[in-house]
Scaffold this active site. Structure first.
Site, PDB file in Angstrom:
ATOM      1  N   GLY A 151       0.695  -1.479  -0.725  1.00 38.48           N
ATOM      2  CA  GLY A 151       1.470  -2.079   0.359  1.00 38.48           C
ATOM      3  C   GLY A 151       1.583  -1.149   1.552  1.00 38.48           C
ATOM      4  O   GLY A 151       1.110  -0.006   1.522  1.00 38.48           O
ATOM      5  N   ARG A 152       2.162  -1.678   2.624  1.00 45.59           N
ATOM      6  CA  ARG A 152       2.328  -0.907   3.856  1.00 45.59           C
ATOM      7  C   ARG A 152       3.784  -0.986   4.293  1.00 45.59           C
ATOM      8  O   ARG A 152       4.493  -1.912   3.929  1.00 45.59           O
ATOM      9  CB  ARG A 152       1.403  -1.445   4.957  1.00 45.59           C
ATOM     10  N   ALA A 171      -3.331  -4.857  -7.026  1.00 44.08           N
ATOM     11  CA  ALA A 171      -4.300  -5.954  -6.878  1.00 44.08           C
ATOM     12  C   ALA A 171      -3.857  -6.859  -5.739  1.00 44.08           C
ATOM     13  O   ALA A 171      -3.865  -8.085  -5.853  1.00 44.08           O
ATOM     14  CB  ALA A 171      -4.412  -6.737  -8.178  1.00 44.08           C
ATOM     15  N   HIS A 193     -21.939 -33.694   8.290  1.00 42.73           N
ATOM     16  CA  HIS A 193     -22.583 -33.645   6.972  1.00 42.73           C
ATOM     17  C   HIS A 193     -23.964 -33.029   7.121  1.00 42.73           C
ATOM     18  O   HIS A 193     -24.681 -33.381   8.052  1.00 42.73           O
ATOM     19  CB  HIS A 193     -22.720 -35.059   6.404  1.00 42.73           C
ATOM     20  N   ASP A 217       3.407  -5.751  12.798  1.00 38.90           N
ATOM     21  CA  ASP A 217       3.785  -5.225  11.479  1.00 38.90           C
ATOM     22  C   ASP A 217       5.116  -4.494  11.484  1.00 38.90           C
ATOM     23  O   ASP A 217       5.714  -4.292  10.424  1.00 38.90           O
ATOM     24  CB  ASP A 217       2.726  -4.212  10.984  1.00 38.90           C
ATOM     25  N   GLY A 248       4.692   7.425  22.172  1.00 38.73           N
ATOM     26  CA  GLY A 248       5.756   6.888  23.025  1.00 38.73           C
ATOM     27  C   GLY A 248       7.078   6.825  22.283  1.00 38.73           C
ATOM     28  O   GLY A 248       7.118   6.410  21.122  1.00 38.73           O
ATOM     29  N   LYS A 259     -14.343  -5.340   6.891  1.00 29.09           N
ATOM     30  CA  LYS A 259     -15.248  -6.497   6.910  1.00 29.09           C
ATOM     31  C   LYS A 259     -16.691  -6.043   7.066  1.00 29.09           C
ATOM     32  O   LYS A 259     -17.604  -6.645   6.494  1.00 29.09           O
ATOM     33  CB  LYS A 259     -14.892  -7.453   8.056  1.00 29.09           C
ATOM     34  N   VAL A 287       1.604   1.872 -12.428  1.00 27.82           N
ATOM     35  CA  VAL A 287       1.166   3.273 -12.380  1.00 27.82           C
ATOM     36  C   VAL A 287       2.388   4.168 -12.220  1.00 27.82           C
ATOM     37  O   VAL A 287       3.233   3.936 -11.352  1.00 27.82           O
ATOM     38  CB  VAL A 287       0.149   3.476 -11.238  1.00 27.82           C
ATOM     39  N   ILE A 330      -5.677  -5.385  -0.145  1.00 28.61           N
ATOM     40  CA  ILE A 330      -6.486  -4.175   0.021  1.00 28.61           C
ATOM     41  C   ILE A 330      -7.198  -3.830  -1.279  1.00 28.61           C
ATOM     42  O   ILE A 330      -8.398  -3.536  -1.294  1.00 28.61           O
ATOM     43  CB  ILE A 330      -5.589  -3.008   0.515  1.00 28.61           C
TER      44      ILE A 330
HETATM   45  P1  NAD Z   1       0.052  -5.883  -1.028  1.00 27.24           P
HETATM   46  O1  NAD Z   1       1.519  -5.937  -0.897  1.00 27.24           O
HETATM   47  O2  NAD Z   1      -0.768  -7.079  -0.693  1.00 27.24           O
HETATM   48  O3  NAD Z   1      -0.341  -5.472  -2.545  1.00 27.24           O
HETATM   49  C1  NAD Z   1       0.125  -4.313  -3.166  1.00 27.24           C
HETATM   50  C2  NAD Z   1       0.150  -4.534  -4.666  1.00 27.24           C
HETATM   51  O4  NAD Z   1       0.416  -3.289  -5.288  1.00 27.24           O
HETATM   52  C3  NAD Z   1       1.233  -5.498  -5.128  1.00 27.24           C
HETATM   53  O5  NAD Z   1       0.659  -6.554  -5.853  1.00 27.24           O
HETATM   54  C4  NAD Z   1       2.153  -4.623  -5.980  1.00 27.24           C
HETATM   55  O6  NAD Z   1       2.699  -5.308  -7.078  1.00 27.24           O
HETATM   56  C5  NAD Z   1       1.208  -3.516  -6.451  1.00 27.24           C
HETATM   57  N1  NAD Z   1       1.869  -2.260  -6.838  1.00 27.24           N
HETATM   58  C6  NAD Z   1       2.841  -1.597  -6.161  1.00 27.24           C
HETATM   59  N2  NAD Z   1       3.191  -0.459  -6.828  1.00 27.24           N
HETATM   60  C7  NAD Z   1       2.412  -0.398  -7.941  1.00 27.24           C
HETATM   61  C8  NAD Z   1       2.292   0.533  -9.016  1.00 27.24           C
HETATM   62  N3  NAD Z   1       3.020   1.660  -9.082  1.00 27.24           N
HETATM   63  N4  NAD Z   1       1.386   0.274 -10.009  1.00 27.24           N
HETATM   64  C9  NAD Z   1       0.619  -0.853  -9.966  1.00 27.24           C
HETATM   65  N5  NAD Z   1       0.705  -1.757  -8.967  1.00 27.24           N
HETATM   66  C10 NAD Z   1       1.568  -1.539  -7.947  1.00 27.24           C
HETATM   67  O7  NAD Z   1      -0.385  -4.635  -0.156  1.00 27.24           O
HETATM   68  P2  NAD Z   1      -1.822  -4.103   0.298  1.00 27.24           P
HETATM   69  O8  NAD Z   1      -2.924  -4.755  -0.441  1.00 27.24           O
HETATM   70  O9  NAD Z   1      -1.708  -2.612   0.250  1.00 27.24           O
HETATM   71  O10 NAD Z   1      -1.899  -4.579   1.800  1.00 27.24           O
HETATM   72  C11 NAD Z   1      -0.901  -4.099   2.734  1.00 27.24           C
HETATM   73  C12 NAD Z   1      -0.715  -5.052   3.884  1.00 27.24           C
HETATM   74  O11 NAD Z   1      -1.873  -5.084   4.698  1.00 27.24           O
HETATM   75  C13 NAD Z   1      -0.428  -6.449   3.397  1.00 27.24           C
HETATM   76  O12 NAD Z   1       0.746  -6.897   4.013  1.00 27.24           O
HETATM   77  C14 NAD Z   1      -1.603  -7.249   3.850  1.00 27.24           C
HETATM   78  O13 NAD Z   1      -1.206  -8.515   4.329  1.00 27.24           O
HETATM   79  C15 NAD Z   1      -2.242  -6.414   4.957  1.00 27.24           C
HETATM   80  N6  NAD Z   1      -3.698  -6.577   4.858  1.00 27.24           N
HETATM   81  C16 NAD Z   1      -4.243  -7.776   5.202  1.00 27.24           C
HETATM   82  C17 NAD Z   1      -5.604  -7.971   5.031  1.00 27.24           C
HETATM   83  C18 NAD Z   1      -6.194  -9.306   5.367  1.00 27.24           C
HETATM   84  O14 NAD Z   1      -5.575 -10.066   6.105  1.00 27.24           O
HETATM   85  N7  NAD Z   1      -7.347  -9.674   4.824  1.00 27.24           N
HETATM   86  C19 NAD Z   1      -6.414  -6.973   4.521  1.00 27.24           C
HETATM   87  C20 NAD Z   1      -5.812  -5.782   4.173  1.00 27.24           C
HETATM   88  C21 NAD Z   1      -4.449  -5.596   4.347  1.00 27.24           C
END
Ligand code: NAD
Length: 477
Positions: free
Chosen positions: A277-278, A188, A450, A318, A121, A58, A244, A191
């Protein structure tokens, strides 16, 4: 050495530190074990969110947003000459924000009497926790209750090996000292869109490769559709249906190979961010004797109140099922220790807000229109565009809309979806309405100041019964 505590929390991210503070407030002797260290090797509190996630991202999103809008201020009569971005200074400020917040948790721990134990831990069973400190020394604690809150870690693609310089995860992408000329992003998701926005605003040519065929499938369909158009206008080249399959670094460049249907394509970039993803972080968290079970996706198995299969052991955030969101984890952490103290709180999993901090922001709570359709739930939908909001027009920030979804028979609000300025703040009105089991009429009868952006929520709620004032209502059936 063995020490006794009422509660030992493992992990000091938002879920763990909130649990530890609340536990101490409830009069229980509490320790919080965490292995994280800062860049200088000092132990740090706050977990991914404060150190490498929500907060630093942020800080960069806000800084780059200010920079990006300078180009659009001409309409307001503001001419900006000779403006330039000092990226190392922006990164240093981000680090200062992180330090201030993480040291704030240290202060809160001291003030509440939480014992911070730096180290890893591991639950051993029979109420015992081993803590291995950073210098290799270890100690054993005994605790009547435990809360596991070890969070998550980025998923790695084996065919895209990260080198920390050219191919990085979300943490590495917060540390670039210059905007790469060509930036690739895999995924997309949240993150990918947030970090793609940061570096795109600073001049990188950003290509986002997304395996799925639609953008943000978890969001309301109209949000995903409109957001894609807006991000494209901002210069983000989002390629959907692009999986990818590999990446290699050669001569300072990254060549990314991806498949679109049965065709293969290549992209050459200077840096590549992997945001796919995570996954839950359970390595070293427990021994087989601890009696903790994992589900088929590797999350610690818990019931609806976050109890694991081991007596007296809770798991939150998480590392357990549900969305990976700091606020969800914090609420679970607080619930867990309040239950340990004999109270009976519950977390309302139906009213968890999701936010994406792009510009415009995206925020939602409850069901999407496509979910309601496929579940066969009868509903009414009402949309108010920010283009018709006096405040949004005055602020020159009119992209997006508020959509309210209400049950057709009961009028109960079942979803609120916002694409637009300050969506992250506006969504609270929807969350509160849903938490109080409010109807669209309840929101419609509420007075909104308003001129504010929040009037868009009011108008959308009024529109459910065809009573909006500042837009043309759909004909009443
Ligand atoms: P995400 O699951 O939101 O998005 C990952 C994307 O990667 C998916 O759309 C998936 O289809 C794509 N993907 C996976 N493998 C691929 C490949 N080989 N080629 C192309 N696309 C591929 O995960 P993220 O953006 O990494 O975020 C991880 C976690 O962290 C999420 O659960 C999210 O909620 C959390 N997070 C939250 C915030 C927020 O609240 N603003 C910010 C950052 C992260």
């Amino acid at each position: 050495m063995s020490r006794e505590f009422d509660v030992v929390v493992v992990g000091a991210g938002p879920a763990g530190y909130a649990a530890a503070i609340r536990s101490a407030q409830l009069g229980m002797s509490t320790a919080c074990v965490d292995k994280s260290v800062q860049k200088n090797g000092e132990p740090t509190l706050g977990g991914t969110c404060l150190n490498w996630g929500c907060i630093p991202s942020k800080a960069l999103l806000d800084a780059t947003h200010h920079y990006a809008i300078l180009r659009d201020l001409g309409d307001m009569g503001i001419e900006v000459d000779g403006c330039r971005m000092d990226i190392p200074k922006m990164i240093a400020r981000k680090d200062a924000v992180v330090r201030q917040l993480t040291s704030g948790i240290t202060v809160l721990f001291k003030a509440n009497g939480v014992k911070h134990l730096p180290g890893t831990g591991t639950l051993l069973g029979d109420g015992r926790v081993r803590v291995v400190e950073h210098d290799g020394k270890f100690r054993e604690l005994r605790a009547s209750n435990m809360v596991l809150a070890t969070g998550s870690t980025p998923i790695e693609l084996p065919s895209v090996p990260m080198d920390g310089q050219h191919i990085v995860d979300s943490t590495g992408a917060l540390e670039f000292q210059a905007a790469p000329k060509r930036l690739g992003v895999i995924g997309a998701g949240i993150i990918g869109l947030e970090l793609g926005s940061v570096w795109g605003r600073l001049g990188s040519e950003v290509v986002v490769l997304e395996a799925l065929s639609e953008l943000l499938p978890a969001a309301d369909e109209r949000v995903g559709r409109d957001a894609k158009r807006i991000f494209k206008r901002q210069g983000l080249d989002i390629r959907l249906g692009a999986t990818v399959i590999g990446a290699a670094v050669d001569n300072g460049e990254v060549t990314v190979t991806y498949a679109v249907g049965d065709k293969e394509d290549r992209l050459v970039v200077d840096k590549l961010i992997v945001g796919v993803g995570r996954k839950p972080l359970t390595r070293d968290l427990f021994t087989p004797e601890a009696g903790i079970g994992l589900d088929e996706r590797g999350f610690v198995s818990v019931d609806q109140n976050c109890r694991t299969s081991a007596s007296g052991v809770f798991a939150v955030g998480d590392v357990v099922r549900g969305p990976m969101l700091a606020h969800k984890g914090a609420e679970e952490g607080i619930m867990a220790v309040e239950r340990i103290a004999g109270h009976k709180p519950v977390v309302n999993y139906h009213a968890i807000p999701s936010v994406i901090y792009t510009h415009p922001e995206i925020a939602w709570v409850g069901k999407t229109e496509q979910e309601l359709r496929s579940d066969g739930v009868p509903y009414r939908s009402s949309v108010f565009q920010f283009g018709a909001s006096g405040r949004a027009l005055a602020a020159n920030d009119t992209s997006g809309f508020v959509k309210v979804l209400a049950h057709e028979k009961t009028d109960r609000i079942i979803g609120v979806h916002i694409l637009g300025p300050s969506a992250s703040e506006l969504i609270s009105a929807g969350v509160i309405a849903m938490e109080f089991e409010g109807s669209a009429e309840d929101l419609a009868l509420t007075m909104f100041a308003h001129p504010t952006l929040s009037e868009a929520v009011h108008e959308a709620a009024l529109g459910i019964a065809g009573n909006a004032i500042h837009m043309v209502n759909r004909k009443k059936s």
